[in-house]
Design an enzyme around this catalytic site. Structure first.
Site, mmCIF file in Angstrom:
data_model
loop_
_atom_site.group_PDB
_atom_site.id
_atom_site.type_symbol
_atom_site.label_atom_id
_atom_site.label_comp_id
_atom_site.label_asym_id
_atom_site.label_seq_id
_atom_site.Cartn_x
_atom_site.Cartn_y
_atom_site.Cartn_z
ATOM 1 N N PRO A 144 82.096 41.696 52.256
ATOM 2 C CA PRO A 144 81.108 42.641 51.936
ATOM 3 C C PRO A 144 80.421 43.289 53.280
ATOM 4 C CG PRO A 144 80.430 40.206 52.355
ATOM 5 C CD PRO A 144 81.922 40.404 52.057
ATOM 6 N N ASN A 145 79.884 44.246 52.983
ATOM 7 C CA ASN A 145 79.440 45.184 54.007
ATOM 8 C C ASN A 145 80.456 46.179 54.942
ATOM 9 O OD1 ASN A 145 76.329 44.689 53.453
ATOM 10 N ND2 ASN A 145 76.883 42.570 54.041
ATOM 11 N N ARG A 168 77.285 51.025 60.363
ATOM 12 C CA ARG A 168 76.716 49.715 60.386
ATOM 13 C C ARG A 168 76.744 49.302 61.718
ATOM 14 N NH1 ARG A 168 79.652 44.098 58.303
ATOM 15 N NH2 ARG A 168 77.706 42.705 58.676
ATOM 16 N N TYR A 210 80.359 46.862 65.485
ATOM 17 C CA TYR A 210 81.427 46.866 64.660
ATOM 18 C C TYR A 210 82.202 48.392 64.977
ATOM 19 C CZ TYR A 210 79.300 43.179 62.129
ATOM 20 O OH TYR A 210 78.721 41.699 61.937
ATOM 21 N N ASN A 249 89.454 39.806 56.175
ATOM 22 C CA ASN A 249 88.113 39.814 56.992
ATOM 23 C C ASN A 249 87.064 39.558 55.920
ATOM 24 O OD1 ASN A 249 85.766 40.120 58.199
ATOM 25 N ND2 ASN A 249 86.120 41.997 59.353
ATOM 26 N N ALA A 254 80.694 38.016 56.016
ATOM 27 C CA ALA A 254 79.592 36.842 56.030
ATOM 28 C C ALA A 254 80.274 35.871 55.116
ATOM 29 C CB ALA A 254 78.205 37.308 55.500
ATOM 30 N N GLU A 264 93.003 35.395 59.330
ATOM 31 C CA GLU A 264 91.538 35.713 59.443
ATOM 32 C C GLU A 264 91.392 36.866 60.469
ATOM 33 O OE1 GLU A 264 89.291 32.097 59.488
ATOM 34 O OE2 GLU A 264 87.479 33.050 60.242
ATOM 35 N N HIS A 301 88.163 39.110 62.628
ATOM 36 C CA HIS A 301 86.797 39.755 62.687
ATOM 37 C C HIS A 301 86.967 40.690 63.487
ATOM 38 C CE1 HIS A 301 85.410 36.538 60.146
ATOM 39 N NE2 HIS A 301 86.200 35.405 60.825
ATOM 40 N N ARG A 359 78.150 35.505 69.397
ATOM 41 C CA ARG A 359 77.158 35.822 68.495
ATOM 42 C C ARG A 359 76.347 34.823 67.932
ATOM 43 N NH1 ARG A 359 78.936 40.076 64.257
ATOM 44 N NH2 ARG A 359 76.767 40.625 64.025
#
Ligand code: DQA
Length: 147
Positions: free
Chosen positions: A11-12, A19, A24, A76, A79, A100, A102, A109
């Site tokens: 998502p996103n 964004r 990012y 990825n 969230a 995985e 990111h 963070r």
């Protein structure tokens, strides 16, 4: 036989480029997918990419991977990394190795980003390297022997 790699974006990530670029980066998702496609072609790998904002669609795509010849997954989950038992269960069910990824260093963070439902069943985790992390994961996957 060359790998058939599926890159999943959660998502996103469709908003990449606009964004929170300080976190990012400025590349769009299309830019990232183009870089991945170029690298995969160089390795002689087949590549599919898929983005969804929906947990259920991601679960369904992961299930399909077990039927469509996918030999490695790069994911990825955005969230959903931090919330989704369903995505974890789907990945655990299909027995296809995955990395995985990111874009950001989630450990720098908020603390809610420090837990992943995926990391302990992933082959490896790349975080904080931006698009280079996706490319590193693809490079790694492309060079793994197949069982
Ligand atoms: C992300 C990190 C997640 O915490 C966040 O929710 C995302 C993107 C990353 O690529 O850095 O959507 O997975």
């Amino acid at each position: 036989m060359a790998h058939q790699i599926l890159v999943l974006h959660g998502p996103n990530l469709n908003l990449l480029g606009s964004r929170e670029p300080a976190i990012y980066g400025h590349l769009s998702l299309d830019d990232i997918n183009t870089e991945l496609a170029t690298q995969a072609a160089g390795f002689g790998c087949a590549l599919q990419t898929f983005q969804s904002n929906s947990e259920g669609e991601l679960v369904t795509r992961i299930q399909q991977a077990a039927q469509d010849g996918t030999t490695y997954i790069v994911i990825n989950a955005g969230a959903y990394t931090h919330t989704s038992v369903a995505i974890r269960d789907a990945l655990a069910a299909i027995n296809i190795p995955f990395v995985e990824v990111h874009l950001s260093n989630v450990y720098k963070r908020e603390s809610f980003r420090h837990h992943s439902y995926l990391s302990d069943i992933a082959v490896g985790v790349v975080a904080g390297l931006g698009v280079a992390g996706y490319l590193a994961a693809l490079n790694f996957a492309a060079h793994q022997s197949q069982s």
